[in-house]
Design a protein around this motif. Sequence first.
Motif, PDB file in Angstrom:
ATOM      1  N   HIS A 123       1.204  -1.586  -0.170  1.00 31.89           N
ATOM      2  CA  HIS A 123      -0.309  -0.032   0.136  1.00 31.89           C
ATOM      3  C   HIS A 123       0.695   1.515  -0.167  1.00 31.89           C
ATOM      4  N   VAL A 124       0.613   2.279  -1.222  1.00 29.22           N
ATOM      5  CA  VAL A 124       1.182   3.206  -0.605  1.00 29.22           C
ATOM      6  C   VAL A 124      -0.061   4.394  -1.136  1.00 29.22           C
ATOM      7  N   GLY A 125      -0.155   5.029  -0.569  1.00 24.91           N
ATOM      8  CA  GLY A 125      -0.901   6.897  -0.518  1.00 24.91           C
ATOM      9  C   GLY A 125      -2.639   6.820   0.399  1.00 24.91           C
ATOM     10  N   ASP A 126      -3.364   7.257  -0.389  1.00 24.73           N
ATOM     11  CA  ASP A 126      -4.746   7.670   0.771  1.00 24.73           C
ATOM     12  C   ASP A 126      -5.932   6.146   0.065  1.00 24.73           C
ATOM     13  N   SER A 127      -5.737   5.396  -0.986  1.00 26.92           N
ATOM     14  CA  SER A 127      -6.883   4.482  -0.988  1.00 26.92           C
ATOM     15  C   SER A 127      -6.352   3.185  -0.112  1.00 26.92           C
ATOM     16  N   ARG A 128      -7.951   2.762   0.367  1.00 23.80           N
ATOM     17  CA  ARG A 128      -7.531   1.691   1.422  1.00 23.80           C
ATOM     18  C   ARG A 128      -7.915   0.143   0.800  1.00 23.80           C
ATOM     19  N   ALA A 129      -7.531  -0.618   2.136  1.00 20.03           N
ATOM     20  CA  ALA A 129      -8.141  -1.900   2.278  1.00 20.03           C
ATOM     21  C   ALA A 129      -9.056  -1.941   3.133  1.00 20.03           C
ATOM     22  N   SER A 169     -11.364   3.765  -3.622  1.00 20.52           N
ATOM     23  CA  SER A 169     -10.597   5.053  -3.627  1.00 20.52           C
ATOM     24  C   SER A 169     -11.021   5.937  -2.708  1.00 20.52           C
ATOM     25  N   ASP A 170     -11.052   7.167  -2.920  1.00 21.00           N
ATOM     26  CA  ASP A 170     -10.641   8.015  -0.998  1.00 21.00           C
ATOM     27  C   ASP A 170     -12.752   8.982  -1.785  1.00 21.00           C
ATOM     28  N   GLY A 171     -12.744   8.507  -2.884  1.00 19.88           N
ATOM     29  CA  GLY A 171     -14.116   8.977  -3.353  1.00 19.88           C
ATOM     30  C   GLY A 171     -14.913   8.227  -2.755  1.00 19.88           C
ATOM     31  N   VAL A 172     -14.789   7.113  -2.301  1.00 18.69           N
ATOM     32  CA  VAL A 172     -15.635   6.194  -1.341  1.00 18.69           C
ATOM     33  C   VAL A 172     -15.245   6.422   0.042  1.00 18.69           C
ATOM     34  N   HIS A 173     -14.772   6.185   0.502  1.00 20.74           N
ATOM     35  CA  HIS A 173     -14.162   6.268   1.787  1.00 20.74           C
ATOM     36  C   HIS A 173     -14.369   7.954   2.241  1.00 20.74           C
ATOM     37  N   GLY A 174     -14.062   8.484   1.704  1.00 20.25           N
ATOM     38  CA  GLY A 174     -14.064  10.463   1.813  1.00 20.25           C
ATOM     39  C   GLY A 174     -15.240  10.763   1.799  1.00 20.25           C
ATOM     40  N   ALA A 175     -16.386   9.881   1.217  1.00 18.75           N
ATOM     41  CA  ALA A 175     -17.856  10.568   1.809  1.00 18.75           C
ATOM     42  C   ALA A 175     -18.577   9.952   2.994  1.00 18.75           C
ATOM     43  N   LEU A 176     -18.277   7.829   3.218  1.00 18.67           N
ATOM     44  CA  LEU A 176     -19.228   7.267   3.450  1.00 18.67           C
ATOM     45  C   LEU A 176     -18.310   7.716   4.884  1.00 18.67           C
ATOM     46  N   GLN A 234     -21.313   3.198   7.658  1.00 20.74           N
ATOM     47  CA  GLN A 234     -21.892   3.047   6.542  1.00 20.74           C
ATOM     48  C   GLN A 234     -21.117   1.856   5.189  1.00 20.74           C
ATOM     49  N   ILE A 235     -19.959   2.284   5.450  1.00 24.05           N
ATOM     50  CA  ILE A 235     -19.406   1.175   4.361  1.00 24.05           C
ATOM     51  C   ILE A 235     -19.492  -0.300   5.327  1.00 24.05           C
TER      52      ILE A 235
END
Length: 582
Positions: A128-134, A188-195, A199-200
């Motif tokens: 992992h590198v950056g702000d995407s998540r697992a 991507s942060d478009g998902v976990h940045g909004a939820l 909720q996830i």
Amino acid sequence: MRFELDTGLSSLQGKRPRNEDFAGVQAPAAHEAERGWVAALADGVSGGEHSNGDGLMAAQTSVMSLLRDFHGVPADWDTSVAMDRLLGHQNAWLAAHNRRPGPDGQPREALTTLTAIALRGRRYALAHVGDSRAWLLRDGQCMLLTQDHRMERRDFAGLTRALGLDDALRLDHSAGELKVGDRLLLTSDGVHGALRSRQIADVLRTMEGAQAAADALTAAALAAGSHDNATALVLDIKDLADPGLNDLAALGRQLPSPGPLGVGATLDGYQVTAVVADNGVHRLLQARELATGRLVALKMLRPGRADDPEERAMLAHEIWLGLRLAEAPRHRRRGGESGFVRVHAPADGATHFYAVFDWHGGHTLEQLLAKGPLDVAQALTLAGAVARSLSLLHAAGVVHRDIKPANLHLGDDGQWRVLDLGVALSARAPAASHELHAGTPSYINPEQWQDPPQPANAGSDLFALGVTLYQALTGKLPYGEIEPYQLARYKREPAGVSRLQPSVPMPLDRLVMRAIAREARTRFETADELLLALERLAARDQPAATRAPRPTREAISGWQMAFGLSALLNLLLIAWLAFLPK
């Protein structure tokens, strides 16, 4: 047992002018099954409305190169090493790309986050590198597996690490056990940045099917007002494959070895019924599985060797080889049998490190020869079965290194099986195995005693089989009892098999003597070549159905003598008549 995975991928552009997220999953080819699956999600770093698309290019090339090359790395590479090197090369390429100005003279910004997961055997490995998540959902509990490489301050907000950002790449690595029913998620942060995390977790718990869960997450993110691309990749673990060598080696390091178990002791649902063997390194026990009542064989390290990491690695390799041979191509077997004793994968929840094999009643060849040599038919059956097993073994790139009567077993079901893969060599054998001069001296080919010694190879197994066959027919070893490096023993040809055992036909005599020839170039080159010679020999012994029997040499000689005597009498009669008085 095959790995079974259900996948779902959803990627929505949202309010962005383009979608710069990219994700994918790569399944292994049939011959790469042990290397497992790999999945990755990348979020290209956008330069805003006037972006030249470098972020999308970085995301696409990073994911595609990893998925394309992951199964091409050497099989003995650890998963984390493979991902580190592949992504390191990708980072170097992006960093070099970013040092060159674009067509408009502006700096390039080919940067991307990336979260990758490899599912191998019964374990997962993350890079992992950056702000995407697992994320991992297990037994209803949702856990975040990664940490964002992002700084949020009043005077600065941005990534502190990304692919292409610096010449040197620093990846976060983690690993863990897999279980049937696990649900893994990359976002991507478009998902976990909004939820929110809750909720996830609710979506992962309630949605049936990987694709439905992925669709629900991205739709919920946009509905919650996400201003970024929204991508979700869901992986559902439906079934697990047999453990790979890395899994088994990890168990060997983590679990303790059993103590000195005696008859009546229990271990993980097995009750010991007999102590079969103790060779100073391993103990072999007969045990009964309490749940089913079936008999098994348990192989474990002796207490004095229990803490030896090299011995643990070799036992893990032996278990792995047994599992691998169980998956061998059907066309190389006979009647569905591989010619080896079946080994069982360690059970979930095992408390100690040991191997579990099927139990077969019967006798080893060593035990049978204590009663006398085999007859020709028995020896041919033995040789054909073992040659077929060696063909299977060598096709898998494995050398047994200890073929001898004690390691050949005739079961009560009439099947010959090759025992003990403990010192067998493969491309993935631990270093200690390669350094070990394994085998029993009287069955080792002379090339291994030369200076410098040649390593064991497939021909070594065939020579050992030849020695074993000679002994099975005559009750003697062709070169006698050999001590290590006793090359003088090989300076004379051994006595022919038929000389010691007149009932052995000459074709079989020649076959055995070729197998144990002093010069390697005159021996059989492959197990298949030896097997073909044995099959031709067996076919030659079948009587012809239509051809009339030819007179024997003894019968021909009798007719010749009778004819000669008759001619001599006729000559004497003519001479007598010629000299009668007229």
